[in-house]
Write an enzyme that holds these catalytic residues in place. Structure first.
Site, mmCIF file in Angstrom:
data_model
loop_
_atom_site.group_PDB
_atom_site.id
_atom_site.type_symbol
_atom_site.label_atom_id
_atom_site.label_comp_id
_atom_site.label_asym_id
_atom_site.label_seq_id
_atom_site.Cartn_x
_atom_site.Cartn_y
_atom_site.Cartn_z
ATOM 1 N N SER A 8 0.835 -1.198 0.000
ATOM 2 C CA SER A 8 0.000 0.000 0.000
ATOM 3 C C SER A 8 0.863 1.239 0.000
ATOM 4 O O SER A 8 1.707 1.422 0.893
ATOM 5 C CB SER A 8 -0.909 0.022 1.233
ATOM 6 O OG SER A 8 -1.522 1.291 1.360
ATOM 7 N N HIS A 31 -1.097 -1.298 -4.255
ATOM 8 C CA HIS A 31 -2.416 -1.018 -3.697
ATOM 9 C C HIS A 31 -2.567 0.489 -3.502
ATOM 10 O O HIS A 31 -1.781 1.118 -2.773
ATOM 11 C CB HIS A 31 -2.562 -1.750 -2.358
ATOM 12 C CG HIS A 31 -3.965 -1.773 -1.830
ATOM 13 N ND1 HIS A 31 -4.922 -2.648 -2.295
ATOM 14 C CD2 HIS A 31 -4.561 -1.037 -0.867
ATOM 15 C CE1 HIS A 31 -6.049 -2.466 -1.633
ATOM 16 N NE2 HIS A 31 -5.864 -1.477 -0.771
ATOM 17 N N ASP A 33 -4.922 3.403 -2.237
ATOM 18 C CA ASP A 33 -6.091 3.703 -1.407
ATOM 19 C C ASP A 33 -6.660 5.071 -1.765
ATOM 20 O O ASP A 33 -6.019 6.097 -1.523
ATOM 21 C CB ASP A 33 -5.709 3.692 0.074
ATOM 22 C CG ASP A 33 -5.339 2.306 0.560
ATOM 23 O OD1 ASP A 33 -6.209 1.427 0.533
ATOM 24 O OD2 ASP A 33 -4.179 2.101 0.964
ATOM 25 N N MET A 35 -9.389 7.703 -0.879
ATOM 26 C CA MET A 35 -10.322 8.079 0.204
ATOM 27 C C MET A 35 -10.862 9.482 -0.050
ATOM 28 O O MET A 35 -10.124 10.355 -0.511
ATOM 29 C CB MET A 35 -9.609 8.040 1.555
ATOM 30 C CG MET A 35 -8.914 6.738 1.869
ATOM 31 S SD MET A 35 -8.162 6.782 3.517
ATOM 32 C CE MET A 35 -7.099 5.337 3.445
ATOM 33 N N HIS A 64 -8.213 0.652 -4.508
ATOM 34 C CA HIS A 64 -9.207 0.379 -3.462
ATOM 35 C C HIS A 64 -9.949 1.682 -3.170
ATOM 36 O O HIS A 64 -9.392 2.620 -2.613
ATOM 37 C CB HIS A 64 -8.488 -0.140 -2.201
ATOM 38 C CG HIS A 64 -9.386 -0.366 -1.036
ATOM 39 N ND1 HIS A 64 -8.900 -0.563 0.244
ATOM 40 C CD2 HIS A 64 -10.741 -0.444 -0.936
ATOM 41 C CE1 HIS A 64 -9.917 -0.738 1.072
ATOM 42 N NE2 HIS A 64 -11.043 -0.654 0.380
ATOM 43 N N MET A 66 -12.306 3.793 -1.227
ATOM 44 C CA MET A 66 -13.019 4.029 0.030
ATOM 45 C C MET A 66 -13.743 5.357 -0.129
ATOM 46 O O MET A 66 -13.407 6.368 0.483
ATOM 47 C CB MET A 66 -12.037 4.029 1.195
ATOM 48 C CG MET A 66 -11.512 2.655 1.514
ATOM 49 S SD MET A 66 -10.188 2.646 2.742
ATOM 50 C CE MET A 66 -8.775 2.659 1.640
ATOM 51 N N MET A 135 -11.779 -6.497 4.926
ATOM 52 C CA MET A 135 -10.998 -5.525 5.689
ATOM 53 C C MET A 135 -10.680 -6.095 7.074
ATOM 54 O O MET A 135 -11.569 -6.551 7.783
ATOM 55 C CB MET A 135 -11.768 -4.210 5.830
ATOM 56 C CG MET A 135 -11.957 -3.424 4.546
ATOM 57 S SD MET A 135 -10.390 -2.869 3.803
ATOM 58 C CE MET A 135 -9.740 -1.786 5.092
ATOM 59 N N ASP A 173 -6.698 -6.652 4.019
ATOM 60 C CA ASP A 173 -6.094 -5.316 4.057
ATOM 61 C C ASP A 173 -6.219 -4.779 5.471
ATOM 62 O O ASP A 173 -7.325 -4.586 5.971
ATOM 63 C CB ASP A 173 -6.817 -4.396 3.065
ATOM 64 C CG ASP A 173 -6.254 -2.981 3.036
ATOM 65 O OD1 ASP A 173 -5.279 -2.701 3.757
ATOM 66 O OD2 ASP A 173 -6.798 -2.150 2.285
#
Length: 223
Positions: A8, A31, A33, A35, A64, A66, A135, A173
């Site tokens: 990540s 990865h 993220d 957000m 990913h 979110m 998660m 994760d």
């Protein structure tokens, strides 16, 4: 079972992103993220940054999301060329329709479940997905402790994947270290997101190799 290690970049040095990506070239995917400060109480990258990461990364992107309103925004990340786009079940009105759209564009489609979300309603939908992300922390921040109480979800998902002979990756994760990766692998995970345990001490290449070896040693029950 193939083990995949997806570092990540939430734990990377954002100012030197290209160099940080090169440091994890031996990993399987990076990865990313995303957000939005709505679905989770934190803000990271948007499409422009993901596009630049896509442009310079030596390995494919595992995005990913979110973010709220995944039905609207997720296809855009597939259109950027991400190899895999995972959205949260809690943020999608029609997960199956969205997954089909992502696949149509050319990305692998993943669905993620927060710790408080029951896995059972999604097991019958697994053929529509390429990846299920369980998660093992509350989404939104790096550096949290691994939640071993999520392992029954993983075992249940692995049971269905094996029984139905599905080609669905089972990803975890949150809080993944050389110790906890063995717990997750034993429970049936094959794809592991690791942030601080890759970037925050030592050589990322060596850390990736150690995580991979630890996971491979504990997937024997599912071979």
């Amino acid at each position: 079972m193939t083990v995949r290690i997806n570092p990540s970049i939430l734990s990377a040095d954002f100012v030197n992103m290209q160099a940080e990506l090169d440091r994890i070239a031996t990993a399987d995917l990076v990865h990313v993220d995303v957000m939005d400060n709505h679905f989770v109480p934190n803000l990271t990258f948007g499409p422009q940054m993901v596009q630049r990461i896509q442009d310079v990364s030596p390995i494919p992107l595992d995005v990913h999301l979110m973010i709220a309103d995944a039905d609207r925004w997720a296809p855009g990340y597939a259109e950027l060329g991400a190899a895999s786009v995972t959205f949260h079940a809690e943020a999608a009105d029609d997960p199956v329709k969205l997954a089909r759209r992502l696949r149509e564009i050319g990305s692998r489609a993943g669905i993620a479940l927060k710790p408080g979300t029951d896995v059972e309603p999604y097991l019958q939908l697994l053929p529509e997905f390429d990846q299920l992300l369980i998660m093992t922390v509350e989404p939104g921040f790096g550096g949290q402790s691994f939640m071993a109480e999520m392992m029954p979800k993983l075992r249940r998902a692995r049971e269905i994947v094996e029984r139905e002979r599905l080609s669905v990756w089972l990803q975890v994760d949150g809080g993944i270290t050389a110790d906890t990766i063995t717990v997750a692998a034993d429970a049936g995970a094959d794809t592991f997101v690791a942030g601080s345990s890759v970037y925050n001490s030592g050589d990322p290449t060596e850390n990736i190799a150690a995580l991979r070896a630890a996971a491979e040693a504990h997937t024997h029950a599912h071979r």
